[in-house]
Enzyme design. Structure first.
Site, PDB file in Angstrom:
ATOM      1  N   HIS A 187      -7.055  -9.773   3.820  1.00  0.00           N
ATOM      2  CA  HIS A 187      -6.957  -9.268   5.194  1.00  0.00           C
ATOM      3  C   HIS A 187      -5.744  -8.360   5.274  1.00  0.00           C
ATOM      4  O   HIS A 187      -4.613  -8.790   5.056  1.00  0.00           O
ATOM      5  CB  HIS A 187      -6.830 -10.420   6.197  1.00  0.00           C
ATOM      6  CG  HIS A 187      -6.790  -9.952   7.622  1.00  0.00           C
ATOM      7  ND1 HIS A 187      -7.927  -9.762   8.372  1.00  0.00           N
ATOM      8  CD2 HIS A 187      -5.746  -9.626   8.425  1.00  0.00           C
ATOM      9  CE1 HIS A 187      -7.596  -9.341   9.577  1.00  0.00           C
ATOM     10  NE2 HIS A 187      -6.272  -9.244   9.636  1.00  0.00           N
ATOM     11  N   CYS A 188      -5.979  -7.088   5.576  1.00  0.00           N
ATOM     12  CA  CYS A 188      -4.907  -6.097   5.634  1.00  0.00           C
ATOM     13  C   CYS A 188      -4.325  -6.072   7.043  1.00  0.00           C
ATOM     14  O   CYS A 188      -5.031  -5.748   8.007  1.00  0.00           O
ATOM     15  CB  CYS A 188      -5.429  -4.719   5.236  1.00  0.00           C
ATOM     16  SG  CYS A 188      -4.151  -3.446   5.186  1.00  0.00           S
ATOM     17  N   VAL A 189      -3.047  -6.396   7.155  1.00  0.00           N
ATOM     18  CA  VAL A 189      -2.397  -6.418   8.463  1.00  0.00           C
ATOM     19  C   VAL A 189      -2.261  -5.007   9.023  1.00  0.00           C
ATOM     20  O   VAL A 189      -2.441  -4.770  10.217  1.00  0.00           O
ATOM     21  CB  VAL A 189      -1.027  -7.107   8.357  1.00  0.00           C
ATOM     22  CG1 VAL A 189      -0.319  -7.104   9.702  1.00  0.00           C
ATOM     23  CG2 VAL A 189      -1.182  -8.534   7.857  1.00  0.00           C
TER      24      VAL A 189
END
Length: 340
Positions: A187-189
């Site tokens: 999950h890319c912030v």
């Protein structure tokens, strides 16, 4: 009069709604900060560097190429951020809609599921049907999911406890998105979304363009400092501080690009590489064996050229395939292009 259980459900629902709103606000803030950072670097460069302005007048193609890369990087960022990583629920809905011949699933049914490795009997109860849309059929989806696992795998062992839906191999539930993602990577912030089957290629191209943009911007900053180091000390101080921060970002982007290039060539995901010993279907496979790799050329083709309009569920390799993959390379294997 409200019962305590009802009050608890309302409280949990409100907490989940507040957490989702906070996550969306934080993701929006990060996007605004990233765009502003790009504008600051490019704006200060053109504001301070008078030689670059003069060069633009004589060689407009150079600045045009730089600005084209600048705009294309931001466009690729928003395209990647707004693309779907490939949610399991969407795949289940689409696959079931294309197989209307199976009809509606009853609350409790038994149906044989043919598999390449044998025959399975699947029991589906109302608690395992997942969040199906009206008219969807969970039986065919369950059959497709179990076909990706070894024979004898039960439905309960592959059912997500959060989404209550059957997960195919390489899928994982993302707690930030609150959904199961096909070929979950991470999950890319900064993007505010998951990286998975549907947008991993877009993510690779984004970090590639971002790396090129940072490298080109760093070269322009160094060129300015070489020619204008003694003109105004406060300008030099600002440029040096920005260049240091840019160098740190460039190192991180280069490492990230090399890492994901390695994942693409070996057909792996970050989650599978980092949590390999915790994933049930990867525990007994040696670390130097890539179970889903089909060769470098085939991996690149599937990653770059296969459209994402059709959902594909990868099968777990058989024992014979794993034994073949675990054999060391010889001269005959190189001649036969086994690695490709």
């Amino acid at each position: 009069m409200a019962y305590p259980s009802e009050n608890l459900c309302v409280f949990i629902f409100l907490c989940q709604g507040l957490s989702i709103r906070k996550a969306r606000r934080s993701a929006l803030g990060l996007k605004v900060a990233l765009v502003a950072l790009h504008l600051v670097y490019a704006g200060i460069l053109f504001l301070f560097d008078g030689d670059l302005i003069e060069k633009t007048k004589h060689e407009p193609w150079y600045t045009s190429l730089y600005l084209s890369l600048f705009v294309d990087t931001l466009v690729q960022y928003f395209v990647t951020s707004g693309s779907s990583p490939g949610y399991v629920l969407d795949a289940m809905r689409d696959i079931n809609e294309t197989n209307v011949t199976f009809g509606k699933t009853s609350a409790s049914s038994k149906q044989p599921a043919s598999s390449k490795n044998g025959s399975l009997v699947i029991t589906i109860d109302s608690g395992q049907s997942g969040r199906n849309s009206p008219g969807s059929n969970a039986t065919y989806w369950t059959k497709r999911v179990l076909d990706t696992y070894p024979p004898g795998t039960s439905v309960r062992t592959v059912t997500c406890s959060y989404c209550n839906v059957e997960q195919p191999a390489r899928a994982k539930h993302c707690h930030d998105c609150d959904r199961c993602v096909l070929q979950f990577d991470h999950h890319c912030v900064w993007l505010g979304t998951c990286i998975g089957w549907g947008n991993h290629c877009k993510f690779w191209w984004y970090i590639c363009e971002e790396t090129a943009l940072c490298l080109w911007t760093g070269i322009l900053y160094i060129t300015y400092l070489k020619t204008s180091i003694a003109r105004a000390w406060w300008k030099d101080a600002i440029m040096i501080l920005l260049l240091i921060a840019l160098a740190i970002c460039l190192i991180f982007l280069l490492l990230l690009l090399l890492f994901h290039s390695y994942l693409v060539l070996s057909n792996q995901t970050t989650y599978e590489l980092v949590r390999r010993r915790r994933i049930p279907y990867l525990r007994r496979i040696p670390e130097r064996v890539y179970p889903f790799s089909k060769g470098i050329c085939r991996n690149l083709y599937n990653f770059c050229c296969v459209p994402n309009s059709t959902y594909s569920l990868e099968l777990l390799p058989t024992a014979l395939e794993l034994e073949e993959k675990s054999r060391p390379y010889t001269c005959s294997h190189l001649l036969s292009c086994r690695c490709c």
